[in-house]
Scaffold this active site. Structure first.
Site, PDB file in Angstrom:
ATOM      1  N   LEU A 243       0.872  -1.184   0.000  1.00 13.24           N
ATOM      2  CA  LEU A 243       0.000   0.000   0.000  1.00 13.24           C
ATOM      3  C   LEU A 243       0.907   1.232   0.000  1.00 13.24           C
ATOM      4  O   LEU A 243       1.429   1.648   1.032  1.00 13.24           O
ATOM      5  CB  LEU A 243      -0.901  -0.023   1.241  1.00 13.24           C
ATOM      6  CG  LEU A 243      -2.024   1.013   1.283  1.00 13.24           C
ATOM      7  CD1 LEU A 243      -2.906   0.950   0.049  1.00 13.24           C
ATOM      8  CD2 LEU A 243      -2.852   0.845   2.553  1.00 13.24           C
ATOM      9  N   HIS A 244       1.145   1.788  -1.175  1.00 17.39           N
ATOM     10  CA  HIS A 244       2.204   2.770  -1.369  1.00 17.39           C
ATOM     11  C   HIS A 244       1.892   4.165  -0.789  1.00 17.39           C
ATOM     12  O   HIS A 244       2.580   4.638   0.108  1.00 17.39           O
ATOM     13  CB  HIS A 244       2.500   2.934  -2.868  1.00 17.39           C
ATOM     14  CG  HIS A 244       2.836   1.667  -3.579  1.00 17.39           C
ATOM     15  ND1 HIS A 244       4.048   1.011  -3.446  1.00 17.39           N
ATOM     16  CD2 HIS A 244       2.116   0.924  -4.442  1.00 17.39           C
ATOM     17  CE1 HIS A 244       4.064  -0.064  -4.197  1.00 17.39           C
ATOM     18  NE2 HIS A 244       2.911  -0.156  -4.824  1.00 17.39           N
ATOM     19  N   ASP A 245       0.884   4.832  -1.315  1.00 16.70           N
ATOM     20  CA  ASP A 245       0.758   6.284  -1.122  1.00 16.70           C
ATOM     21  C   ASP A 245       0.434   6.756   0.296  1.00 16.70           C
ATOM     22  O   ASP A 245       0.901   7.826   0.700  1.00 16.70           O
ATOM     23  CB  ASP A 245      -0.282   6.839  -2.107  1.00 16.70           C
ATOM     24  CG  ASP A 245       0.236   6.779  -3.536  1.00 16.70           C
ATOM     25  OD1 ASP A 245      -0.583   6.798  -4.474  1.00 16.70           O
ATOM     26  OD2 ASP A 245       1.470   6.715  -3.725  1.00 16.70           O
ATOM     27  N   SER A 247       1.759   6.065   2.892  1.00 12.60           N
ATOM     28  CA  SER A 247       3.017   6.251   3.654  1.00 12.60           C
ATOM     29  C   SER A 247       3.397   7.735   3.725  1.00 12.60           C
ATOM     30  O   SER A 247       3.947   8.197   4.718  1.00 12.60           O
ATOM     31  CB  SER A 247       4.151   5.454   3.000  1.00 12.60           C
ATOM     32  OG  SER A 247       4.400   5.921   1.668  1.00 12.60           O
TER      33      SER A 247
END
Ligand code: RIB
Ligand code: CA
Length: 314
Positions: A243-245, A247
């Protein structure tokens, strides 16, 4: 009582961008979202602009202005990622068309005007997609660079390599020339690379905790995460996908979740084999001046505790 931190979010929704927007919207004590700027990336600009407004309305924030930005990278041809995010870019949940408008002002002009208006060091720019809008703003108005408090970006990778090519992460790959401008701008950068986001897996246990909330927003979030992760589970053979964004927003809310170091980062723009690679001098062998705080470790359980606590606020 601390005043909320003023932020601009530049994004290409994208299910994970939507989760990042939710996290910001759920945190009004800590964050004041001055505007959401859209850029082409995961899907074309018209779609990312629609998606940004769909997300604002889903989380009750149709008061936040949405500004449309670049439809193409600065030099290269646009590459999109429907294979990951689905045709709409927000596949996984059926949501009504937005009713809130897009602002008439271009995102680049909004970025310039806002940073010039606010006091020095007041505005933090959060980028969740290609860096085209902020790079264009820096070229058009170099005076804004020293006024920006921090640029916190999801992008790049080093120990983890790339995700769209063996060498490049998608956001940098889409517009490597924009990334080169940003990393040479002197703006204080915090970089959330794949090295961090690949530790943030939407495991079945974590998704189940979100599902247990049983709200419309949590149900939509579950649908997005389950759609988004199907591609990554196949690719990485993992329980859940990275779950990238979110962060980027989590760093603003709880920076202690992350560890990294000041490094020099340069962007490959010439070779077709490695274009978009973030060349991170982690071991400081180049002698080049550090220009970014590159994150490498994250407390994944702490991150998901924060995400789930905040989605429960809607
Ligand atoms: O490589 C991951 C990044 O590319 C994320 O921001 C995702 O939303 C896509 O934009
Ligand atoms: Ca994104």
């Amino acid at each position: 009582m601390m005043m909320p931190r003023k932020i601009i979010i530049d994004t290409d929704p994208g299910q994970d961008d939507a989760a990042a927007l939710m996290l910001a919207f759920a945190s009004p004590q800590e964050l004041e979202v001055l505007g959401v700027c859209t850029v082409a990336g995961n899907v074309p600009l018209a779609q990312t602009s629609r998606n940004a407004r769909v997300v604002c309305e889903l989380f009750g924030r149709s008061d936040i202005p949405v500004y449309e930005g670049a439809s193409q990278p600065m030099q290269r041809k646009l590459v999109t990622a429907e294979h990951v995010h689905g045709k709409t870019g927000l596949d996984g949940a059926d949501l009504p068309e937005p009713t809130m408008p897009v602002q008439s002002q271009h995102a680049v002009d909004f970025i310039i005007e806002t940073i010039r208006r606010e006091a020095d060091g007041e505005v933090t720019v959060c980028t969740l997609g290609a860096l085209t809008n902020i790079a264009t703003a820096l070229v058009k108005a170099p005076d804004i660079a020293p006024k920006i408090r921090e640029l916190v970006m999801m992008g790049g990778g080093f120990f983890e390599g790339g995700n769209i090519t063996p060498a490049a992460e998608f956001n940098i790959y889409v517009d490597p020339h924009a990334a080169e401008i940003v990393f040479r701008s002197g703006v204080p950068i915090v970089m959330m690379p794949l090295d961090v986001t690949h530790q943030l897996l939407t495991t079945k246990a974590r998704v189940a905790r979100i599902a247990e909330l049983g709200t419309r927003q949590s149900d939509v979030m579950v649908g997005w995460l389950q759609f988004f992760e199907r591609f990554d589970e196949e690719k990485y053979g993992s329980d859940g996908g990275p779950l990238h964004d979110p962060s980027v927003i989590a760093y603003l809310l709880k920076p202690e979740l992350f560890q990294g170091r000041e490094c020099n980062v340069e962007i490959e723009t010439q070779s077709e084999l490695t274009v978009g690679m973030t060349v991170v001098d982690w071991w400081r062998v180049s002698g080049r001046k550090p220009n970014a705080t590159v994150m490498r470790h994250v407390d994944a359980d702490g991150f998901f505790d924060l995400l789930i606590e905040r989605v429960a606020r809607f």
